[in-house]
Design a protein around this motif. Structure first.
Motif, mmCIF file in Angstrom:
data_model
loop_
_atom_site.group_PDB
_atom_site.id
_atom_site.type_symbol
_atom_site.label_atom_id
_atom_site.label_comp_id
_atom_site.label_asym_id
_atom_site.label_seq_id
_atom_site.Cartn_x
_atom_site.Cartn_y
_atom_site.Cartn_z
ATOM 1 N N VAL A 1 23.480 40.495 50.286
ATOM 2 C CA VAL A 1 23.031 39.495 51.254
ATOM 3 C C VAL A 1 24.174 38.584 51.681
ATOM 4 O O VAL A 1 24.363 38.314 52.871
ATOM 5 N N ALA A 2 24.968 38.119 50.702
ATOM 6 C CA ALA A 2 26.018 37.147 51.001
ATOM 7 C C ALA A 2 27.236 37.776 51.667
ATOM 8 O O ALA A 2 27.766 37.243 52.645
ATOM 9 N N SER B 1 21.532 24.839 57.444
ATOM 10 C CA SER B 1 22.542 25.413 58.332
ATOM 11 C C SER B 1 23.722 25.904 57.511
ATOM 12 O O SER B 1 24.438 25.096 56.902
ATOM 13 N N GLU B 2 23.924 27.210 57.496
ATOM 14 C CA GLU B 2 25.036 27.773 56.736
ATOM 15 C C GLU B 2 26.375 27.309 57.283
ATOM 16 O O GLU B 2 27.307 27.030 56.530
ATOM 17 N N GLU B 3 26.470 27.218 58.603
ATOM 18 C CA GLU B 3 27.741 26.809 59.214
ATOM 19 C C GLU B 3 28.104 25.384 58.836
ATOM 20 O O GLU B 3 29.262 25.094 58.494
ATOM 21 N N ASN B 4 27.126 24.485 58.888
ATOM 22 C CA ASN B 4 27.383 23.099 58.498
ATOM 23 C C ASN B 4 27.723 23.007 57.014
ATOM 24 O O ASN B 4 28.545 22.180 56.606
ATOM 25 N N ALA B 5 27.065 23.852 56.195
ATOM 26 C CA ALA B 5 27.349 23.859 54.763
ATOM 27 C C ALA B 5 28.793 24.287 54.499
ATOM 28 O O ALA B 5 29.483 23.712 53.649
ATOM 29 N N LYS B 6 29.263 25.297 55.249
ATOM 30 C CA LYS B 6 30.659 25.738 55.105
ATOM 31 C C LYS B 6 31.621 24.636 55.503
ATOM 32 O O LYS B 6 32.646 24.412 54.852
ATOM 33 N N LYS C 1 24.747 31.556 47.129
ATOM 34 C CA LYS C 1 23.723 32.570 47.397
ATOM 35 C C LYS C 1 23.616 33.584 46.258
ATOM 36 O O LYS C 1 22.521 33.917 45.799
ATOM 37 N N ILE C 2 24.764 34.065 45.816
ATOM 38 C CA ILE C 2 24.759 35.037 44.720
ATOM 39 C C ILE C 2 24.157 34.420 43.464
ATOM 40 O O ILE C 2 23.367 35.051 42.751
#
Length: 235
Positions: free
Chosen positions: A27-28, A110-115, A125-126
């Motif tokens: 997934v990740a 938001s994955e982008e904001n988290a990055k 995630k893992i």
């Protein structure tokens, strides 16, 4: 614990962590849909269990740890239920009061904001999928102690439907970004009450699935409307 039982339990834990980690990597790293990957892993696990133990054959678990864990009560409450409450309490603390929990919420929003905030999204995630796998393995152990036997592929699909229904009814958005430990616990309780009521009313098994399907669709519709409302407010 005897040596055989101890090794067996460790094997369950190891297999659960490994499967969860594998799903997490897919997934990740490969960006595959989490639901589809998890569903595929379920079918693979059911098939592999049939290779180890002939399908339909039951292995009865007698005495020792299984009898203790399956029938032991503390203040009239089954040990398995107390384990559930303890696990939910620990998850609540981690989710709401630690940096790990904050990272999980941020990724859901938001994955982008988290990055951009410096969170290692793939690692989190893992880790989540490994923890989920561990919980699944532990749940399997506790279920086997209550039933007194194990059997390959036993009602895996039925339990999957119950799990999906409980999470959606508990208010978790499939789109991500919202979910609570208390809501999930409420969803589990609701599904348990529904199952018990249907059994007491002698409703045929085939109608159980129909009713649950209607409940899932209704809860999903409500969640979608809430998500749309939140998106409108954000803009």
């Amino acid at each position: 614990l005897t040596g055989g039982v101890g090794i067996g339990l460790l094997a369950v834990v190891a297999a659960s962590l490994t499967m969860g980690g594998l799903i997490g990597v897919l997934v990740a790293k490969l960006k595959l849909p989490a639901f589809i990957v998890t569903l595929s892993a379920l079918f693979m696990a059911q098939g592999l269990s049939g290779l180890v133990i002939p399908r339909g054959q039951q292995i009865f678990l007698m005495g020792g740890f299984f009898q203790f864990a399956g029938s032991q009560k503390i203040f009239g409450i089954y040990l398995s239920f107390l384990f559930l409450i303890a696990l939910c309490a620990a998850a609540y603390v981690v989710y709401n009061h630690t940096r790990i929990g904050a990272a999980i919420i941020a990724i859901g929003n938001s994955e982008e904001n988290a990055k951009l905030a410096g969170i290692n999204v793939d690692r989190v995630k893992i880790g989540i999928f490994m923890f989920s796998g561990l919980c699944s393995g532990f749940a399997g152990i506790m279920l086997s102690t209550r039933m007194g036997f194990v059997q390959p592929g036993l009602d895996g699909n039925g339990l999957l439907l119950d799990a999906i229904a409980a999470i959606i009814i508990g208010g978790t958005l499939i789109q991500g970004g919202r979910g609570t430990i208390g809501g999930a616990l409420w969803g589990i309780a609701f599904i348990g009450i529904v199952n018990n009521a249907l059994n007491l009313l002698n409703v045929e098994d085939v109608w159980h699935q129909v009713f649950k399907g209607v409940v899932i669709l209704t809860a999903l519709g409500v969640n979608w409307l809430l998500w749309q409302s939140r998106q409108s407010e954000a803009h």
